[in-house]
Design a protein around this motif. Structure first.
Motif, PDB file in Angstrom:
ATOM      1  N   HIS A  39     -17.528  -0.896  -2.382  1.00  0.00           N
ATOM      2  CA  HIS A  39     -16.448  -0.088  -3.216  1.00  0.00           C
ATOM      3  C   HIS A  39     -15.562  -1.118  -3.699  1.00  0.00           C
ATOM      4  CE1 HIS A  39     -18.141   3.355  -0.822  1.00  0.00           C
ATOM      5  NE2 HIS A  39     -18.088   2.623   0.151  1.00  0.00           N
ATOM      6  N   PRO A  81      -2.458   4.273  -0.761  1.00  0.00           N
ATOM      7  CA  PRO A  81      -3.772   3.950  -0.624  1.00  0.00           C
ATOM      8  C   PRO A  81      -4.497   5.209  -0.872  1.00  0.00           C
ATOM      9  CG  PRO A  81      -2.625   4.564   1.558  1.00  0.00           C
ATOM     10  CD  PRO A  81      -1.606   4.637   0.556  1.00  0.00           C
ATOM     11  N   GLY A  82      -5.776   4.529  -1.567  1.00  0.00           N
ATOM     12  CA  GLY A  82      -6.754   5.450  -2.087  1.00  0.00           C
ATOM     13  C   GLY A  82      -6.426   6.332  -3.245  1.00  0.00           C
ATOM     14  N   ASP A 132       0.982  -1.264   0.001  1.00  0.00           N
ATOM     15  CA  ASP A 132      -0.101   0.009  -0.071  1.00  0.00           C
ATOM     16  C   ASP A 132       0.724   1.214   0.099  1.00  0.00           C
ATOM     17  OD1 ASP A 132      -2.882  -0.446  -0.208  1.00  0.00           O
ATOM     18  OD2 ASP A 132      -2.291  -1.808   1.456  1.00  0.00           O
ATOM     19  N   ASP A 138     -14.865  -9.610   3.087  1.00  0.00           N
ATOM     20  CA  ASP A 138     -14.946  -8.100   2.465  1.00  0.00           C
ATOM     21  C   ASP A 138     -13.576  -7.747   1.685  1.00  0.00           C
ATOM     22  OD1 ASP A 138     -17.232  -7.143   3.743  1.00  0.00           O
ATOM     23  OD2 ASP A 138     -16.300  -7.913   5.333  1.00  0.00           O
ATOM     24  N   GLU A 161     -11.477  -6.161  -1.388  1.00  0.00           N
ATOM     25  CA  GLU A 161     -11.506  -4.854  -2.270  1.00  0.00           C
ATOM     26  C   GLU A 161     -11.631  -5.283  -3.723  1.00  0.00           C
ATOM     27  OE1 GLU A 161      -7.744  -3.161  -1.030  1.00  0.00           O
ATOM     28  OE2 GLU A 161      -7.789  -4.220   0.604  1.00  0.00           O
ATOM     29  N   ARG A 200      -8.697   0.992  -9.866  1.00  0.00           N
ATOM     30  CA  ARG A 200      -9.550   0.826  -8.442  1.00  0.00           C
ATOM     31  C   ARG A 200     -10.779   1.554  -8.844  1.00  0.00           C
ATOM     32  NH1 ARG A 200      -5.461   1.516  -3.884  1.00  0.00           N
ATOM     33  NH2 ARG A 200      -5.612  -0.668  -3.992  1.00  0.00           N
ATOM     34  N   GLU A 207     -21.996  -0.956  -2.418  1.00  0.00           N
ATOM     35  CA  GLU A 207     -22.093  -0.891  -1.030  1.00  0.00           C
ATOM     36  C   GLU A 207     -20.590  -1.251  -0.627  1.00  0.00           C
ATOM     37  OE1 GLU A 207     -25.261  -3.691   0.461  1.00  0.00           O
ATOM     38  OE2 GLU A 207     -24.113  -3.860   2.219  1.00  0.00           O
ATOM     39  N   ARG A 219      -7.276 -10.364   0.253  1.00  0.00           N
ATOM     40  CA  ARG A 219      -7.746  -8.973  -0.185  1.00  0.00           C
ATOM     41  C   ARG A 219      -8.778  -9.235  -1.401  1.00  0.00           C
ATOM     42  NH1 ARG A 219      -3.200  -4.587  -0.097  1.00  0.00           N
ATOM     43  NH2 ARG A 219      -4.754  -3.396  -0.736  1.00  0.00           N
TER      44      ARG A 219
END
Lengths: 271, 378
Positions: A201, A7-8, A4, A168, A170, A38, A199, A91
């Motif tokens: 992402h 991130p984002g 990471d 969960d 990504e 992403r 819901e 992930r």
């Protein structure tokens, strides 16, 4: 996690560079470059035998390409340490074409398995999580104790999806998500994936033959043909391409029908 | 917000607000991947805070959360009995989802039988197996009659293929095992016989024991392990992959094309394998006898027909036919009972081999009693 670094950010989730695959003398992929950004849904299409499934398996580190690299979350899958690969694997979620549910485990235990493997959650929490995943894919709790052999094809797909979502993830890989479902079921399955994407992402990589699914879900489409990526881009751009495969695939009778619906939708709800 | 794992660690803090009430502030990333390594610690802290009694829970500082985090937090504030919880609007659906999951009842696990019914179930189970086996024997007998009535339409190709797989391909392993057993038996017996100066009796001992007992039983056990298991697994996988159904709808009779050829092939193949095993085991015995007692091989071969009545050979080969039929029938019986899941496949294959080997030894004992007057007179 070392992966990471950004991130984002807008780093690609999956990054394929210069990938070659050969089976003996047959060349399957000759220099493929592909980025999945992403948050987008990338549809992978191509004729039978064009190596879509092989490419997907390489993205999942189940097969090794002849040359080139596959990076997921910035980790080179075929050249990294075991621990790093494990971290990446926790992930992502994968829905196999036929569900690949464990036939010896009940629906509940199938979904609980990845959660139990973490060895961190207690049974009460696992119960809540399993039931929330089941609910998310629209399966009632009364089916939770059934065995996979007692389920219909549509339910197996849904439960496969619930299991893929158990941790969960990504990133979600879908192999022919609507193959073998009737039009009604496949439409509701597409809707389900759309909702889940909002819901949770998710970024999604999807291999499909089904144009309706592709039109409804994919932000971008990658066309695999003659060992290469013919085109990568939004579906409307890709369909404009002058190439025999594209013409047959997208602008055959079925394709035109699916695209008409797309046009109608965009007229009604301009994006 | 992107789907990446944000850097902020999950954090919990307690304070008192302006009106002197307890305030629990939750911040950071509450996603499973982030929580998992320190989950126990976090859960303990949550438990301690929850036991502290009612408080206002402020979850607005949470940057990212998933179902696992939501379930964890929800459990804590319910335990504390706190009605007042502040959440970010975008996290609401997650908590609602967990709430609903909590409320939906899970059907109870399969009920366990009361202990006094267990023997009954057991008896029914055994009766079910017996019934299935008798039906199978009947069907195979009818199929064999059908094949004999129209021999030009019999499944010769399948029979031949099975004969090759179960017979020809087993030659090496039966030879190896037979030879070694022959050597060991001969070596140990000669040592004893030397004590009494009864060297010549090695021919009798090896001849009778190998031809009458060891050859047939050894070959049968090897074939049960080798071919029995593969027959069961083959039928089982065909059930799992719906190939059996495909055959049915094409009008190809399963029994006639799958089961009967296996039974016939083993009924022919096992006696031949036994003959082969006998020969190789005797060869091993001769080699060891020559080394240990100096008994020439020619003498051994010369004496053998004189001291071992030919009835022993017939008996051994007759056993082979029975064992072959038995192994094939049991393998098919278990193979056809496999249900379409992996566990059933494993269990069925195990039962098939274990039952086949047990039955071979059992039937061998029956033979020993029935034919006690045959082939042992001197």
């Amino acid at each position: 996690m070392a992966a990471d670094t950004n991130p984002g950010g807008t780093d690609p989730v999956v990054e394929i560079t210069g990938l070659w695959t050969c089976f003996g003398q047959t060349i399957v992929h000759a220099g493929i470059d592909l980025d999945v950004r992403r948050g987008e849904v990338m549809g992978l299409v191509g004729g039978s035998g064009s190596g879509k499934t092989t490419l997907l398996r390489q993205m999942l580190a189940l097969e090794r390409p002849h040359r080139g690299s596959v990076k997921v979350f910035g980790v080179d899958l075929h050249g990294c340490a075991r621990a790093e690969l494990e971290a990446v694997r926790s992930r992502w979620g994968v829905l196999f074409q036929n569900g690949a549910l464990f036939s010896a485990l009940s629906v509940y235990d199938n979904i609980a398995l990845p959660l139990r493997e973490l060895r961190a959650l207690d049974e009460a929490l696992i119960h809540d999580l399993v039931l929330s995943k089941l609910q998310m894919v629209g399966i009632e709790a009364q089916h939770a104790r059934k065995m996979p052999s007692q389920l219909s094809g549509g339910m197996i797909k849904r439960i496969g999806l619930a299991r893929a979502l158990a941790l969960d993830p990504e990133l979600l890989f879908l192999d022919e998500p609507t193959a073998g479902l009737d039009p009604d079921r496949s439409e509701s399955f597409v809707k389900l994936i759309q909702e889940l994407r909002e819901e949770l992402h998710l970024s999604v990589v999807m291999v499909t033959h089904d144009l309706d699914t592709l039109v409804a879900l994919a932000d971008r489409v990658a066309v695999l043909c003659e060992h290469r990526l013919l085109a990568v881009g939004p579906i409307r751009e890709v369909t404009m391409l002058e190439h025999a495969f594209v013409r047959n695939f997208f602008r055959g009778e079925r394709g035109l029908r699916a695209l008409e619906v797309l046009e109608d939708m965009q007229r009604l709800m301009p994006i | 917000m992107s789907g990446a794992v944000p850097a902020a660690a999950p954090s919990l803090s307690e304070s008192t607000d302006q009106r002197g009430r307890r305030l629990v502030q939750v911040e950071g990333c509450w996603k499973l991947q982030r929580l998992a390594p320190e989950l126990q610690h976090i859960d303990e802290r949550l438990g301690r805070i929850a036991r502290g009694g009612e408080a206002r829970w402020d979850l607005q500082g949470i940057e990212a959360i998933d179902h696992a985090g939501a379930a964890l937090l929800r459990r804590a504030w319910l335990q504390a009995g706190s009605p007042e919880v502040l959440t970010r609007p975008e996290h609401e659906p997650l908590f609602r989802r967990i709430e609903a999951a909590r409320a939906s009842p899970l059907p109870s696990a399969r009920k366990r039988l009361p202990p006094w019914l267990v023997p009954g179930v057991w008896v029914l189970h055994v009766l079910g197996h017996l019934h299935g086996f008798v039906v199978l024997v009947g069907l195979v007998a009818m199929d064999i009659a059908r094949a004999l009535a129209r021999p030009w339409k019999a499944p010769w190709r399948e029979i031949s293929a099975n004969l090759y797989r179960t017979g020809a391909q087993a030659l090496a392993i039966t030879a190896l095992v037979g030879f070694l057993i022959g050597v060991v038996l001969s070596f140990l017996s000669s040592n004893q016989l030397k004590l009494f100066g009864a060297d010549l009796f090695i021919v009798n001992i090896l001849g009778v024991s190998i031809i009458r007992e060891l050859g047939p039983v050894l070959a049968a056990i090897l074939v049960a392990g080798r071919s029995g298991s593969s027959m069961t697994a083959q039928l089982g996988v065909m059930r799992v992959t719906q190939e059996l159904d495909a055959m049915s709808v094409m009008g190809i009779p399963q029994m006639y094309r799958l089961v009967m050829p296996k039974v016939v092939a083993l009924a022919i193949g096992l006696p031949l394998l036994i003959l082969w095993t006998d020969a190789v085991a005797l060869l091993g015995g001769m080699v060891a006898a020559q080394a240990e007692l100096g008994l020439s091989m020619l003498f051994f071969i010369d004496t053998l027909p004189a001291v071992v009545p030919i009835a022993n050979l017939y008996l051994g080969i007759g056993k082979g036919v029975v064992f072959g039929v038995l192994i094939a029938l049991l393998a098919c019986h278990y193979g056809l009972r496999i249900r379409p899941n992996t566990e059933s496949l494993g269990a069925g294959t195990t039962s098939s081999v274990v039952t086949a080997i047990t039955m071979v030894i059992l039937v061998d004992a029956v033979f020993a009693v029935l034919f006690r007057d045959v082939g042992l007179g001197f």
